[in-house]
Design an enzyme around this catalytic site. Structure first.
Site, short mmCIF file in Angstrom:
data_model
loop_
_atom_site.label_atom_id
_atom_site.label_comp_id
_atom_site.label_asym_id
_atom_site.label_seq_id
_atom_site.Cartn_x
_atom_site.Cartn_y
_atom_site.Cartn_z
N LYS A 215 -10.96 68.99 19.69
CA LYS A 215 -10.64 69.34 21.09
C LYS A 215 -9.61 70.48 21.13
O LYS A 215 -9.75 71.45 21.88
CB LYS A 215 -10.09 68.10 21.80
CG LYS A 215 -9.51 68.36 23.18
CD LYS A 215 -10.58 68.71 24.18
CE LYS A 215 -9.98 69.19 25.49
NZ LYS A 215 -11.00 69.66 26.42
N CYS A 269 -5.38 72.71 30.48
CA CYS A 269 -6.03 72.53 29.17
C CYS A 269 -5.73 73.73 28.27
O CYS A 269 -4.93 73.63 27.36
CB CYS A 269 -7.54 72.36 29.34
SG CYS A 269 -7.96 70.72 29.95
#
Ligand SMILES: NC(=O)c1ccc[n+]([C@@H]2O[C@H](COP(=O)([O-])OP(=O)(O)OC[C@H]3O[C@@H](n4cnc5c(N)ncnc54)[C@H](O)[C@@H]3O)[C@@H](O)[C@H]2O)c1
Length: 443
Positions: A215, A269
Site C-alpha cells: 500500500k 493518502c
C-alpha cells in the site's frame, strides 16, 4: 469460514461504503464510530460524507435491517478497522537536520483496544487503515493479545489495504484487486473468505507486512511521479516550454508514463503515506522525503505565478497586498468534497498571508469553515470584486465555464490556471490575460 455478523470500526470514506456493501450482501453489520454525531446522522438516514451512489446503497442497507449503528463494538465473527491514520500536526521527527512527519496511530490503537473485550476464539480481525510497516504485528497483535487469546492461533489477524478512488468507491470496492496479508497463511485465507463475499477483482494472499508495504509503495510511487512532474513544470516555465504538451509527447514513449503537475499533492493518502516509510527508516528513504518536500513546496510556486500574473516578472515585495482574488476550488482533487491536506487550501492561505483578499468558492463544500479562509457564498460572490481568478481544482463545473460569460460577471481580466483546466486561447479571445502553471513565459 462463515461470517454472519461483521463489526466495522470507523464509518468514514472507507468504512461506510464497505459496511454498506457487506450489508447489501445480506450480512448483519454493526457500524461503529467514536464520533456520536456521525452515528446520530447515519441513524437518521442521512450521510456525513459525499460519495456517488452511497446514499441509495446506505438507505437500502438501513431499511433491510442488516445495518445497525453504535459508538461501541459488540461480539461479531469479524472486525474490520477503518479508522484514520493521519500524521501529527504538532510533532515531527528529525534525521540529519531534515524533519519528517510522524504517523498518529492513536485511532488504530484505540479501535484495537475497543475490540479486546468482544474478541472470541475463531474471530477474524482485519486492519484496513493505511499504516507504517509492521503495524499489524507490532502494534495491533499485542493489543488484541490482551484478550488472553493468541493472535494467529486463537483468532485470525490480517491487513488488507484499501485502494479505492474517491468518487468511484462503490465500484472499485468490488472490482479492484485486493491484497490480503495474514499474520499466518490461515489468517490470510480467512480474510480472503471474508472479502470474497463481494470482491469480484483478484484476491491475492500474502503476509501482513508485505501487504502494508504494498500500500505504501503504491502511493509513494505516485507521489514521486507527481513530484517529478511538478519539477518538470518549473523547468518548462524556465525554458519557455508548455509542460502539458511536453508530458503528452513524452508519454508517447511506450515505457514512459509521467503524471500531471498541479498545485501540489493532497488528500490524506498520497500526501501522507510516504512519510510512513520515512519515519520508519529515514536513512533509507532520501528520495521519498525529497519528493514529499517538492510537492509540499508547489503551492508556494503557484503563489509566485499569481504574483507574476498580477505584476509581471519584476513583482515587488508586497505584490499581493490588497489584491482581490477569486479562488475556484478547495478540494484536494476534482469533483470530490474532501478537503484534507488540500494544496488548494495551502495556496489560499499563503495568498492571505501575503495580504491578498481571497474569496474561495468550493461548490462541493460551500459551508466549509476553515481557519483564515473567507468562503464565498456562490461563484458569483467570489467573482464579484475580483481582480484575478485562480483555478485551483479541475471540478467539472469549472471546466465548462464559458470565458465570455464569466467576463460579464467579473471585473477580473487575469486568470491563473494551476490545473490546465481552461483553453488559454478561448480566455484570451474573451479579453483575459492567462497564466498557466508549467507554461513558459517565452512560449
Ligand atoms: N479515503 C480514501 O480514499 C482512502 C483510500 C485508501 C485508504 N484509506 C485509509 O483508510 C483509513 C480510513 O480513512 P477514511 O478516509 O475512511 O477516514 P475518515 O476520516 O473518512 O473516517 C474515519 C472514521 O473513523 C472514526 N474513528 C476514529 N477513531 C475511531 C475509533 N477508535 N473507533 C471507531 N471509529 C473511529 C472517525 O470518527 C471517522 O468517522 C485511513 O487509514 C486511510 O488512510 C483511505
Amino acid at each position: 469460514m462463515n461470517f454472519d455478523k461483521i463489526c466495522i470500526l470507523g464509518l468514514g470514506y472507507i468504512g461506510l461504503p464497505t459496511a454498506s456493501t457487506f450489508a447489501s450482501k445480506g450480512v448483519k453489520v454493526l457500524g461503529v464510530d467514536v464520533d456520536a454525531q456521525v452515528v446520530e446522522t447515519l441513524r437518521s438516514g442521512k450521510l456525513h460524507i459525499h460519495e456517488p451512489g452511497l446514499r441509495e446503497m446506505y438507505k437500502s442497507a438501513l431499511e433491510s435491517g442488516n445495518f445497525s449503528l453504535s459508538t461501541e463494538p459488540q461480539a461479531a465473527d469479524a472486525f474490520l478497522i477503518a479508522v484514520p491514520t493521519p500524521f501529527y500536526d504538532d510533532r515531527t521527527g528529525d534525521y540529519q537536520g531534515r524533519s519528517f512527519k510522524l504517523a498518529d496511530m492513536r485511532a488504530v490503537s484505540s479501535a484495537a483496544e475497543a475490540i479486546v473485550p468482544f474478541l472470541r476464539k475463531g474471530n477474524l480481525v482485519v486492519l484496513e487503515s493505511t499504516s507504517p510497516p509492521r503495524t499489524t504485528v507490532e502494534l495491533v497483535a499485542p493489543i488484541l493479545a490482551r484478550s488472553g487469546l493468541k493472535p494467529g492461533r486463537d483468532f485470525f489477524l490480517a491487513y488488507s489495504p484499501e485502494r479505492v478512488l474517491p468518487g468511484r468507491i462503490l465500484r472499485e470496492l468490488i472490482e479492484n484487486a485486493r491484497v490480503i496479508g495474514g499474520i499466518t497463511p490461515a489468517s490470510a485465507q480467512a480474510g480472503a473468505d471474508l472479502y470474497a463475499m463481494f470482491v469480484k477483482g483478484e484476491i491475492v494472499q500474502t503476509d501482513a507486512t508485505t501487504a502494508e508495504m504494498v500500500k505504501l509503495m503504491e502511493n509513494t510511487y505516485r507521489d514521486i511521479n507527481i513530484a517529478i512532474a511538478n519539477e518538470f513544470s518549473r523547468l518548462a516555465d524556465r525554458f519557455g516550454v508548455d509542460i502539458w504538451e511536453a508530458v503528452s509527447l513524452a508519454n508517447r514513449h511506450p515505457r514512459v508514463k509521467i503524471l500531471s503537475p498541479g498545485p501540489g499533492v493532497g488528500g490524506h493518502c498520497i500526501s501522507v503515506d510516504p512519510w510512513f516509510f520515512v519515519e520508519s527508516a529515514p536513512e533509507l528513504s532520501p528520495l521519498i522525503s525529497t519528493a514529499r518536500r517538492v510537492n509540499d513546496a508547489q503551492p508556494h510556486y503557484v503563489v509566485e505565478l499569481i504574483k507574476r500574473a498580477l505584476c509581471g516578472s519584476d513583482f515587488p515585495q508586497a505584490a499581493l497586498k490588497g489584491k482581490r482574488i477569486a479562488a475556484l476550488g478547495l478540494a484536494y482533487k476534482p469533483d470530490v468534497d474532501d478537503l484534507r491536506e488540500s494544496p488548494a487550501i495551502d495556496v489560499v492561505r499563503l495568498l492571505g498571508q501575503e495580504g491578498a483578499q481571497v474569496k474561495a468558492w468550493e461548490p462541493f463544500k460551500p459551508d466549509a469553515r476553515l481557519q483564515d479562509i473567507e468562503m464565498a457564498a456562490s461563484l458569483e460572490d467570489a467573482l464579484q470584486a475580483a481582480e484575478l481568478v485562480v483555478l485551483l481544482v479541475a471540478h467539472s463545473e469549472f471546466l465548462t465555464i464559458k470565458p465570455i460569460e464569466l467576463a460579464s460577471r467579473t471585473g477580473a481580466r487575469v486568470v491563473m490556471d494551476a490545473v490546465n483546466g481552461w483553453k488559454s486561447a478561448e480566455w484570451q479571445d474573451a479579453g483575459f490575460r492567462v497564466v498557466r502553471l508549467g507554461v513558459g513565459t517565452k512560449h
